[in-house]
Design a protein around this motif. Sequence first.
Motif, PDB file in Angstrom:
ATOM      1  N   SER A 211      73.935  89.454 138.150  1.00 56.48           N
ATOM      2  CA  SER A 211      72.915  88.373 137.631  1.00 56.48           C
ATOM      3  C   SER A 211      71.294  88.728 137.555  1.00 56.48           C
ATOM      4  O   SER A 211      70.608  88.486 136.910  1.00 56.48           O
ATOM      5  N   ASP A 212      71.023  89.720 138.691  1.00 61.51           N
ATOM      6  CA  ASP A 212      69.552  89.973 138.895  1.00 61.51           C
ATOM      7  C   ASP A 212      69.511  91.238 137.894  1.00 61.51           C
ATOM      8  O   ASP A 212      68.395  91.734 138.082  1.00 61.51           O
ATOM      9  N   GLY A 213      70.210  91.801 137.110  1.00 64.99           N
ATOM     10  CA  GLY A 213      70.072  92.991 136.380  1.00 64.99           C
ATOM     11  C   GLY A 213      70.424  94.284 136.874  1.00 64.99           C
ATOM     12  O   GLY A 213      70.445  95.195 136.354  1.00 64.99           O
ATOM     13  N   VAL A 255      84.044  82.823 136.554  1.00 65.16           N
ATOM     14  CA  VAL A 255      84.875  83.324 137.824  1.00 65.16           C
ATOM     15  C   VAL A 255      83.835  82.652 139.169  1.00 65.16           C
ATOM     16  O   VAL A 255      82.710  82.823 139.109  1.00 65.16           O
ATOM     17  N   LYS A 256      84.871  82.201 139.903  1.00 64.88           N
ATOM     18  CA  LYS A 256      84.292  81.580 141.015  1.00 64.88           C
ATOM     19  C   LYS A 256      84.711  82.564 142.294  1.00 64.88           C
ATOM     20  O   LYS A 256      86.112  83.015 142.422  1.00 64.88           O
ATOM     21  N   TRP A 257      83.957  82.908 143.295  1.00 61.57           N
ATOM     22  CA  TRP A 257      84.054  84.004 144.260  1.00 61.57           C
ATOM     23  C   TRP A 257      83.388  83.597 145.454  1.00 61.57           C
ATOM     24  O   TRP A 257      82.428  82.911 145.659  1.00 61.57           O
ATOM     25  N   THR A 258      83.859  83.828 146.547  1.00 61.40           N
ATOM     26  CA  THR A 258      83.220  83.817 148.079  1.00 61.40           C
ATOM     27  C   THR A 258      82.913  84.920 148.810  1.00 61.40           C
ATOM     28  O   THR A 258      84.097  85.842 148.711  1.00 61.40           O
ATOM     29  N   GLU A 259      81.681  85.235 149.104  1.00 53.51           N
ATOM     30  CA  GLU A 259      81.548  86.502 149.971  1.00 53.51           C
ATOM     31  C   GLU A 259      81.899  86.676 151.232  1.00 53.51           C
ATOM     32  O   GLU A 259      82.089  85.555 151.737  1.00 53.51           O
ATOM     33  N   PRO A 260      81.731  87.473 151.922  1.00 55.68           N
ATOM     34  CA  PRO A 260      82.555  87.619 153.283  1.00 55.68           C
ATOM     35  C   PRO A 260      81.679  86.645 154.188  1.00 55.68           C
ATOM     36  O   PRO A 260      82.443  86.139 155.135  1.00 55.68           O
ATOM     37  N   GLY A 261      80.562  86.403 154.187  1.00 54.75           N
ATOM     38  CA  GLY A 261      79.719  85.171 154.917  1.00 54.75           C
ATOM     39  C   GLY A 261      80.429  83.949 154.610  1.00 54.75           C
ATOM     40  O   GLY A 261      79.967  83.109 155.399  1.00 54.75           O
ATOM     41  N   GLY A 262      81.061  83.687 153.570  1.00 57.36           N
ATOM     42  CA  GLY A 262      81.459  82.344 153.183  1.00 57.36           C
ATOM     43  C   GLY A 262      80.748  81.572 151.989  1.00 57.36           C
ATOM     44  O   GLY A 262      80.974  80.526 151.761  1.00 57.36           O
ATOM     45  N   LYS A 263      79.466  82.439 151.569  1.00 53.35           N
ATOM     46  CA  LYS A 263      78.763  81.604 150.548  1.00 53.35           C
ATOM     47  C   LYS A 263      79.606  81.736 149.349  1.00 53.35           C
ATOM     48  O   LYS A 263      80.247  82.786 149.052  1.00 53.35           O
ATOM     49  N   LYS A 264      79.573  80.479 148.614  1.00 54.23           N
ATOM     50  CA  LYS A 264      80.362  80.493 147.339  1.00 54.23           C
ATOM     51  C   LYS A 264      79.608  80.954 145.938  1.00 54.23           C
ATOM     52  O   LYS A 264      78.467  80.094 146.066  1.00 54.23           O
ATOM     53  N   HIS A 265      79.983  81.460 145.367  1.00 49.93           N
ATOM     54  CA  HIS A 265      79.358  81.740 143.887  1.00 49.93           C
ATOM     55  C   HIS A 265      80.226  81.189 142.862  1.00 49.93           C
ATOM     56  O   HIS A 265      81.233  81.161 142.537  1.00 49.93           O
ATOM     57  N   GLU A 266      79.320  81.044 141.751  1.00 47.93           N
ATOM     58  CA  GLU A 266      80.236  80.554 140.478  1.00 47.93           C
ATOM     59  C   GLU A 266      79.277  81.373 139.118  1.00 47.93           C
ATOM     60  O   GLU A 266      78.142  80.881 138.948  1.00 47.93           O
ATOM     61  N   TRP A 280      95.191  97.546 128.170  1.00 46.84           N
ATOM     62  CA  TRP A 280      93.784  96.951 127.948  1.00 46.84           C
ATOM     63  C   TRP A 280      93.105  97.398 129.330  1.00 46.84           C
ATOM     64  O   TRP A 280      93.512  97.355 130.316  1.00 46.84           O
ATOM     65  N   GLN A 281      91.707  98.145 129.106  1.00 50.43           N
ATOM     66  CA  GLN A 281      90.877  98.464 130.154  1.00 50.43           C
ATOM     67  C   GLN A 281      89.618  97.879 129.780  1.00 50.43           C
ATOM     68  O   GLN A 281      89.145  97.756 128.716  1.00 50.43           O
ATOM     69  N   CYS A 282      88.864  97.370 130.813  1.00 50.46           N
ATOM     70  CA  CYS A 282      87.516  96.687 130.768  1.00 50.46           C
ATOM     71  C   CYS A 282      86.500  98.113 130.861  1.00 50.46           C
ATOM     72  O   CYS A 282      86.486  98.867 131.687  1.00 50.46           O
ATOM     73  N   LEU A 283      85.526  97.762 129.732  1.00 53.64           N
ATOM     74  CA  LEU A 283      84.750  98.827 129.598  1.00 53.64           C
ATOM     75  C   LEU A 283      83.395  98.223 130.466  1.00 53.64           C
ATOM     76  O   LEU A 283      82.455  98.995 130.991  1.00 53.64           O
ATOM     77  N   ALA A 284      83.037  96.949 130.138  1.00 57.53           N
ATOM     78  CA  ALA A 284      81.646  96.374 130.799  1.00 57.53           C
ATOM     79  C   ALA A 284      81.875  94.944 131.268  1.00 57.53           C
ATOM     80  O   ALA A 284      82.559  94.145 130.402  1.00 57.53           O
ATOM     81  N   THR A 285      81.045  94.285 132.091  1.00 55.14           N
ATOM     82  CA  THR A 285      80.928  93.160 132.790  1.00 55.14           C
ATOM     83  C   THR A 285      79.498  92.725 132.749  1.00 55.14           C
ATOM     84  O   THR A 285      78.679  93.401 133.333  1.00 55.14           O
ATOM     85  N   GLN A 286      79.184  91.423 132.004  1.00 50.41           N
ATOM     86  CA  GLN A 286      77.892  91.261 132.261  1.00 50.41           C
ATOM     87  C   GLN A 286      78.013  89.612 133.013  1.00 50.41           C
ATOM     88  O   GLN A 286      78.739  88.792 132.733  1.00 50.41           O
ATOM     89  N   GLN A 287      77.590  89.386 134.330  1.00 51.84           N
ATOM     90  CA  GLN A 287      77.731  88.144 134.765  1.00 51.84           C
ATOM     91  C   GLN A 287      76.501  87.460 135.092  1.00 51.84           C
ATOM     92  O   GLN A 287      75.241  88.038 135.329  1.00 51.84           O
ATOM     93  N   SER A 288      76.372  86.280 135.074  1.00 52.53           N
ATOM     94  CA  SER A 288      74.929  85.410 135.018  1.00 52.53           C
ATOM     95  C   SER A 288      75.685  84.239 136.100  1.00 52.53           C
ATOM     96  O   SER A 288      76.328  83.548 135.850  1.00 52.53           O
ATOM     97  N   GLU A 289      74.748  84.048 137.231  1.00 53.45           N
ATOM     98  CA  GLU A 289      75.147  83.012 138.121  1.00 53.45           C
ATOM     99  C   GLU A 289      74.821  81.545 137.551  1.00 53.45           C
ATOM    100  O   GLU A 289      73.727  81.425 136.989  1.00 53.45           O
ATOM    101  N   ILE A 290      75.815  80.617 137.855  1.00 53.89           N
ATOM    102  CA  ILE A 290      75.539  79.300 137.099  1.00 53.89           C
ATOM    103  C   ILE A 290      74.602  78.560 138.464  1.00 53.89           C
ATOM    104  O   ILE A 290      75.090  78.591 139.608  1.00 53.89           O
ATOM    105  N   GLU A 291      73.479  77.977 138.065  1.00 59.70           N
ATOM    106  CA  GLU A 291      72.948  76.945 138.899  1.00 59.70           C
ATOM    107  C   GLU A 291      73.567  76.156 139.496  1.00 59.70           C
ATOM    108  O   GLU A 291      74.578  75.363 138.908  1.00 59.70           O
TER     109      GLU A 291
END
Length: 459
Positions: A211-213, A255-266, A280-291
């Motif tokens: 998300s931060d580039g 994608v919803k995920w939780t980091e090791p410290g317990g903080k949740k992201h979407e 199928w193989q993935c070439l690239a992923t662009q993620q953008s965090e939902i506020e």
Amino acid sequence: MRSLLIGLVAVGIVLAASVCYGQEGWLPPMPQRVRNMLEKFVGTWNWQDEMVQGTSVCRWDPAGNYVICQDEAMPGGVRLFASRLIGWDGVSEDEIVMYEVGPAIHDSSRLKIVSDTVMEGEGAGVWLGNKYSDTLRWESQGADQFSIVGTLKTDGSEPPSTSTTMYTRLETTDDEQDLIQVQQEWSRAEVAGDVRTVDRILADEYVLTLSDGTLMPKAEYLRDIQSEDTRSIAMSVEGTKVRLYGDMALVKGIVKWTEPGGKKHEDLFSETWLKRDGRWQCLATQQSEIETTVDSAKLSPEMKKLEVWVGRWEYEGEQVDPPVAGLPYGGAGTFSGTITYRFVLGGRFLEGKTEDHNPSGTTTSVELEGYDPKAANYVSSTFDSEGSMATSLATVSADGRTWTARSTMTTSAGDKVPVRSVTTFSPDGMRYTGTTEVSTDGGQTWKHWYGVKGKKARD
């Protein structure tokens, strides 16, 4: 209300159905008549009722014991994802059960097979804190369409309401299903630290854009998965959409995920996939965090009235030649556009962003609105790409549907122009109409400038 319940339901588990079928001797085999009926749900569907539309992907569970549906809809401009489970009741020869549970709904329904094309039954549950009971009629209109008619009665004094939801099959390919399954396999492998599986799924040239580039190549990404200090401790993928272009595919979802410290992201994600040697193989992923959405319960009573504006709107209208020279949007003609409102800064302000297509071209604008408790007015400031700006004071009717605003617009030339507008929302909050006038004599008399009508839009 039932129109949403029929079309969008949440995660449910029928324990007797889902556990016991796999244990030989616990239950008799599922009746063929029931299995044939459950098979009619399998597929990818568009659904539409009086207020909401969405999609639903239904499939058998791996053991073939029940059907799981993944649903997506946008009621009120808010994207929702959910699932439902449909299975045999485990006892009868001709009845199925649907069990639904989620943040806003707890529901259980039982349907009896009347014929090869009709089921009827009853259900009960809680929706947004209100208890209800309902009667349901499911009817097939062929292999590619079915309907659900529901009549809902709440515990309150409101009369029963009836709505119909139509499901129409969408054609899918084996490649689409393969990509959806690989997505699920990827998320499970990442949480388990299964580097070998993730390595197989990702192309050597894979790059993740955060998300931060920040750019993260495959080798660095795999190192993160190997370490318990950096890999996700929970992950799920929802609302996956696939578009195929031969051996290339574009995959989007959340994608919803939780980091090791317990903080949740979407995060919203967009991926490019390539089919090589039959897989199928993935070439690239662009993620953008939902506020994070502002909690409605934390809004002040005054800001809560602005909830009717929140969401993405599509609008169209017609304008006359500007009564005052220098106003934005050009001369007489039609216009259309989109505007998105959301709460910002902890729910203390409402932000609006507009893209307007008009006789002068495309005009973009940004608006910020709050509440002045001393003046008991809603105060907003708006700035547009043509160089104009406006400050407004607005009031709202007792029923919350009609908003009246008085503004001072400063044109790009520096001239100040009085403007007033009235916007009225439909009872269900899904549509609005508005008129805007301009004064040429400091607010003594008013001339029509434009009229507009809008509706809530799907993402």
